[in-house]
Scaffold this motif. Sequence first.
Motif, PDB file in Angstrom:
ATOM      1  N   VAL A   1     -37.452  20.229  77.707  1.00 48.77           N
ATOM      2  CA  VAL A   1     -36.316  21.142  77.948  1.00 48.77           C
ATOM      3  C   VAL A   1     -36.646  22.030  79.147  1.00 48.77           C
ATOM      4  CG1 VAL A   1     -34.748  22.867  77.299  1.00 48.77           C
ATOM      5  CG2 VAL A   1     -35.109  20.818  75.927  1.00 48.77           C
ATOM      6  N   THR A   2     -37.828  22.538  79.180  1.00 51.29           N
ATOM      7  CA  THR A   2     -38.416  23.680  80.194  1.00 51.29           C
ATOM      8  C   THR A   2     -38.551  22.853  81.500  1.00 51.29           C
ATOM      9  OG1 THR A   2     -39.605  24.706  78.515  1.00 51.29           O
ATOM     10  CG2 THR A   2     -40.177  25.160  80.955  1.00 51.29           C
ATOM     11  N   MET A   3     -38.914  21.651  81.528  1.00 51.19           N
ATOM     12  CA  MET A   3     -39.225  20.733  82.712  1.00 51.19           C
ATOM     13  C   MET A   3     -38.051  20.456  83.354  1.00 51.19           C
ATOM     14  SD  MET A   3     -42.375  18.533  81.170  1.00 51.19           S
ATOM     15  CE  MET A   3     -42.994  17.660  82.801  1.00 51.19           C
ATOM     16  N   TYR A   4     -36.876  20.100  82.485  1.00 53.10           N
ATOM     17  CA  TYR A   4     -35.780  19.675  82.888  1.00 53.10           C
ATOM     18  C   TYR A   4     -34.978  20.719  83.523  1.00 53.10           C
ATOM     19  CZ  TYR A   4     -31.305  16.928  83.223  1.00 53.10           C
ATOM     20  OH  TYR A   4     -30.246  16.013  83.648  1.00 53.10           O
ATOM     21  N   VAL A   5     -35.139  22.141  83.110  1.00 57.12           N
ATOM     22  CA  VAL A   5     -34.482  23.124  83.728  1.00 57.12           C
ATOM     23  C   VAL A   5     -35.286  23.629  85.098  1.00 57.12           C
ATOM     24  CG1 VAL A   5     -34.076  25.404  83.429  1.00 57.12           C
ATOM     25  CG2 VAL A   5     -33.623  24.058  81.594  1.00 57.12           C
ATOM     26  N   VAL A   6     -36.357  23.749  84.854  1.00 56.07           N
ATOM     27  CA  VAL A   6     -37.260  23.966  86.048  1.00 56.07           C
ATOM     28  C   VAL A   6     -37.032  22.861  87.316  1.00 56.07           C
ATOM     29  CG1 VAL A   6     -39.398  24.259  87.170  1.00 56.07           C
ATOM     30  CG2 VAL A   6     -38.911  25.225  85.081  1.00 56.07           C
ATOM     31  N   ALA A   7     -36.954  21.630  87.016  1.00 55.04           N
ATOM     32  CA  ALA A   7     -36.688  20.496  87.957  1.00 55.04           C
ATOM     33  C   ALA A   7     -34.982  20.632  88.365  1.00 55.04           C
ATOM     34  CB  ALA A   7     -36.747  19.193  87.301  1.00 55.04           C
ATOM     35  N   SER A   8     -34.169  21.063  87.556  1.00 56.13           N
ATOM     36  CA  SER A   8     -32.767  20.907  87.863  1.00 56.13           C
ATOM     37  C   SER A   8     -32.672  22.220  88.909  1.00 56.13           C
ATOM     38  CB  SER A   8     -31.821  21.258  86.587  1.00 56.13           C
ATOM     39  OG  SER A   8     -32.232  20.340  85.957  1.00 56.13           O
ATOM     40  N   LEU A   9     -33.236  23.377  88.878  1.00 53.64           N
ATOM     41  CA  LEU A   9     -33.296  24.439  89.712  1.00 53.64           C
ATOM     42  C   LEU A   9     -33.939  24.287  90.993  1.00 53.64           C
ATOM     43  CD1 LEU A   9     -34.117  27.392  87.233  1.00 53.64           C
ATOM     44  CD2 LEU A   9     -31.976  26.838  87.986  1.00 53.64           C
ATOM     45  N   GLY A  10     -35.130  23.542  91.052  1.00 55.77           N
ATOM     46  CA  GLY A  10     -35.608  23.160  92.273  1.00 55.77           C
ATOM     47  C   GLY A  10     -34.970  22.280  93.038  1.00 55.77           C
ATOM     48  N   LEU A  11     -34.363  21.052  92.282  1.00 56.07           N
ATOM     49  CA  LEU A  11     -33.641  19.991  93.148  1.00 56.07           C
ATOM     50  C   LEU A  11     -32.260  20.679  93.480  1.00 56.07           C
ATOM     51  CD1 LEU A  11     -34.513  17.131  90.857  1.00 56.07           C
ATOM     52  CD2 LEU A  11     -35.061  17.366  93.301  1.00 56.07           C
ATOM     53  N   TRP A  12     -31.643  21.555  92.675  1.00 58.77           N
ATOM     54  CA  TRP A  12     -30.316  22.248  93.196  1.00 58.77           C
ATOM     55  C   TRP A  12     -30.734  23.099  94.454  1.00 58.77           C
ATOM     56  CZ3 TRP A  12     -29.615  27.674  93.320  1.00 58.77           C
ATOM     57  CH2 TRP A  12     -28.252  28.103  93.676  1.00 58.77           C
ATOM     58  N   ALA A  13     -31.846  23.672  94.602  1.00 55.05           N
ATOM     59  CA  ALA A  13     -32.071  24.528  95.896  1.00 55.05           C
ATOM     60  C   ALA A  13     -32.554  23.844  97.102  1.00 55.05           C
ATOM     61  CB  ALA A  13     -33.346  25.377  95.425  1.00 55.05           C
ATOM     62  N   ALA A  14     -32.830  22.464  96.588  1.00 56.20           N
ATOM     63  CA  ALA A  14     -33.229  21.656  97.729  1.00 56.20           C
ATOM     64  C   ALA A  14     -32.044  20.776  98.000  1.00 56.20           C
ATOM     65  CB  ALA A  14     -34.306  20.485  97.217  1.00 56.20           C
ATOM     66  N   GLY A  15     -30.741  21.118  97.513  1.00 55.53           N
ATOM     67  CA  GLY A  15     -29.483  20.525  98.016  1.00 55.53           C
ATOM     68  C   GLY A  15     -29.574  18.974  97.409  1.00 55.53           C
ATOM     69  N   ALA A  16     -29.952  18.673  96.185  1.00 52.79           N
ATOM     70  CA  ALA A  16     -29.849  17.364  95.519  1.00 52.79           C
ATOM     71  C   ALA A  16     -28.380  17.604  94.746  1.00 52.79           C
ATOM     72  CB  ALA A  16     -30.892  17.139  94.675  1.00 52.79           C
ATOM     73  N   GLY A  17     -27.971  18.595  94.548  1.00 51.26           N
ATOM     74  CA  GLY A  17     -26.589  18.763  93.938  1.00 51.26           C
ATOM     75  C   GLY A  17     -25.437  18.172  94.604  1.00 51.26           C
ATOM     76  N   ASP A  18     -25.723  17.930  95.942  1.00 59.12           N
ATOM     77  CA  ASP A  18     -24.607  17.252  96.631  1.00 59.12           C
ATOM     78  C   ASP A  18     -24.771  15.577  96.747  1.00 59.12           C
ATOM     79  OD1 ASP A  18     -23.414  19.890  97.350  1.00 59.12           O
ATOM     80  OD2 ASP A  18     -24.972  20.238  98.943  1.00 59.12           O
ATOM     81  N   LEU A  19     -25.873  15.343  96.296  1.00 58.09           N
ATOM     82  CA  LEU A  19     -25.900  13.555  96.255  1.00 58.09           C
ATOM     83  C   LEU A  19     -24.660  12.988  95.746  1.00 58.09           C
ATOM     84  CD1 LEU A  19     -29.630  13.529  95.335  1.00 58.09           C
ATOM     85  CD2 LEU A  19     -28.755  13.005  97.524  1.00 58.09           C
ATOM     86  N   PRO A  20     -24.242  11.727  96.249  1.00 59.32           N
ATOM     87  CA  PRO A  20     -23.109  11.100  95.912  1.00 59.32           C
ATOM     88  C   PRO A  20     -23.607  10.273  94.615  1.00 59.32           C
ATOM     89  CG  PRO A  20     -24.282   9.968  97.596  1.00 59.32           C
ATOM     90  CD  PRO A  20     -24.967  11.323  97.594  1.00 59.32           C
ATOM     91  N   GLY A  21     -22.310  10.012  94.012  1.00 60.72           N
ATOM     92  CA  GLY A  21     -22.321   8.879  92.886  1.00 60.72           C
ATOM     93  C   GLY A  21     -22.998   9.575  91.558  1.00 60.72           C
ATOM     94  N   GLY A  22     -22.732  11.018  91.334  1.00 59.45           N
ATOM     95  CA  GLY A  22     -23.254  11.532  90.191  1.00 59.45           C
ATOM     96  C   GLY A  22     -24.717  11.441  90.093  1.00 59.45           C
ATOM     97  N   ALA A  23     -25.485  11.477  91.345  1.00 59.52           N
ATOM     98  CA  ALA A  23     -26.994  11.255  91.183  1.00 59.52           C
ATOM     99  C   ALA A  23     -27.730  12.209  90.613  1.00 59.52           C
ATOM    100  CB  ALA A  23     -27.306  10.693  92.581  1.00 59.52           C
ATOM    101  N   PHE A  24     -27.267  13.398  90.570  1.00 53.96           N
ATOM    102  CA  PHE A  24     -28.146  14.609  90.198  1.00 53.96           C
ATOM    103  C   PHE A  24     -28.752  14.659  89.027  1.00 53.96           C
ATOM    104  CE2 PHE A  24     -28.610  18.963  88.809  1.00 53.96           C
ATOM    105  CZ  PHE A  24     -29.614  19.377  89.921  1.00 53.96           C
ATOM    106  N   PRO A  25     -28.032  14.199  87.887  1.00 55.05           N
ATOM    107  CA  PRO A  25     -29.037  14.068  86.699  1.00 55.05           C
ATOM    108  C   PRO A  25     -29.863  12.975  86.552  1.00 55.05           C
ATOM    109  CG  PRO A  25     -26.616  13.358  86.323  1.00 55.05           C
ATOM    110  CD  PRO A  25     -26.832  14.071  87.500  1.00 55.05           C
ATOM    111  N   HIS A  26     -29.791  11.997  87.336  1.00 61.34           N
ATOM    112  CA  HIS A  26     -30.582  10.904  87.698  1.00 61.34           C
ATOM    113  C   HIS A  26     -32.003  11.350  88.580  1.00 61.34           C
ATOM    114  CE1 HIS A  26     -27.607   8.062  85.780  1.00 61.34           C
ATOM    115  NE2 HIS A  26     -26.977   8.801  86.696  1.00 61.34           N
ATOM    116  N   VAL A  27     -31.556  12.259  89.193  1.00 61.54           N
ATOM    117  CA  VAL A  27     -32.634  12.393  89.887  1.00 61.54           C
ATOM    118  C   VAL A  27     -33.621  13.547  89.399  1.00 61.54           C
ATOM    119  CG1 VAL A  27     -33.122  14.035  92.006  1.00 61.54           C
ATOM    120  CG2 VAL A  27     -31.558  12.150  92.311  1.00 61.54           C
TER     121      VAL A  27
END
Length: 427
Positions: A28-54
């Motif tokens: 869970v800790t790794m998932y949260v840290v990765a989510s925050l980092g990828l969100w800051a890197a702009g991965a939240g805008d990836l198409p096709g609901g890709a964010f949780p997969h990334v």
Amino acid sequence: MSQLRGPASSGPLRVWWEALAAAAAGVVTMYVVASLGLWAAGAGDLPGGAFPHVVAATVVAAAGGSVELTGDAGVIAQADAALDAVPLSVTLAGALVTAAVFLRPLRHRAVATGHELLARVARTAAFWLLFLLVLALVARHSFTISVGNDLADEIGAELGATPTVGFRADVPATLGFGLLWVLALLALTFLVSRRAPLSSPLLHLQNSVRPPAFAMLLVLLAYAAIGLITGVIVLIVKGHPAETLAVLFLGLPNLAWMALGIGTGGAWTGHVDKAIGLPVPQLLDDVLRTRHGARTVDLASLGEHDGRVWLLVAVAAVVLLGAAFAAAVRSPAGTPAWRQAVELAVALAVTLLLVGLITRILAHYGLSLIGVGDLGGNLGGEVTLQPQLLRLVAAGAAWGLVTGYIGGLLARRVRHPGEAPEHAPPA
């Protein structure tokens, strides 16, 4: 005998729950840290609901798993991609939380049987693999990419050459390497922590291995803390919050531990062909950016662009002397300074070897038509960063000998754990 039985005698359900808690807390800790980092890197805008997969793919890579990049551009074109980089912020956060929760039930015990310790490790590893399997199954996605021209995109679609790029976790490799990762983590936990009980045959590690191992943990955490403070200062002074947060949540230890290696005289070799989306600091980008060949990243090459990089030598001296002193204080009283120097030399050489192996980067993406040339100015690029392992190991051994000997001398005036005061009253 009650000390040997400890919490394990409270029932089988409790020990299974403790194993589940350790594995779940780390994931869970790794998932949260990765989510925050990828969100800051702009991965939240990836198409096709890709964010949780990334995010899942990032956690898999951070936990020792294998993620493959795939490319396809139909019958007349070819796309290829590769990415080999470990997001060590995610790795470090998960490792620290997993180790802390794993040790919590054992914190009041000095000794445990080997069978009990192996059983605890096996249960935790089993739950870890279960979570990793779920993440590996989620870690797959593909994207359709544009060559940057509407007409070219239409022609490509008609000819069956619409390029796509994607990723997927290699499940067998992920489970295999993930098992090695969690076993190595738990083994290091027992080597480093005083709170971790040992079985009777391994009690000699208490005095011979734990002090230098603990010192190396202090060094790595100190550099991570220094990197975090530096990142916060950069965030406040220079702005660029998204880029800075992406580096902090994804690659902080990558850069901080490279600073340790460079400050002690180590080096990496690599180059940046084109921007490929990885968060690379400007100074490192300036040294690595070249169209042909590779550049050496060390104190000399970095100093050509920014003279302040020589401060890394002073930082290394202070941190390593502090760690050497801590190791000497934890060693048995009367341990000669030369032995502490040799132990720290071996420990630091191994540490820098591991730092070099886990900070390497290989990132490449290319698109070609009928196998000739790259299409699109932004569709091909490469970042490589490879350690000079022999130089890192030699630098670690040299610094370990010097700082270990000085630390041993400084610790002579300090009372060691379990040592009676010099003027203690008679019993």
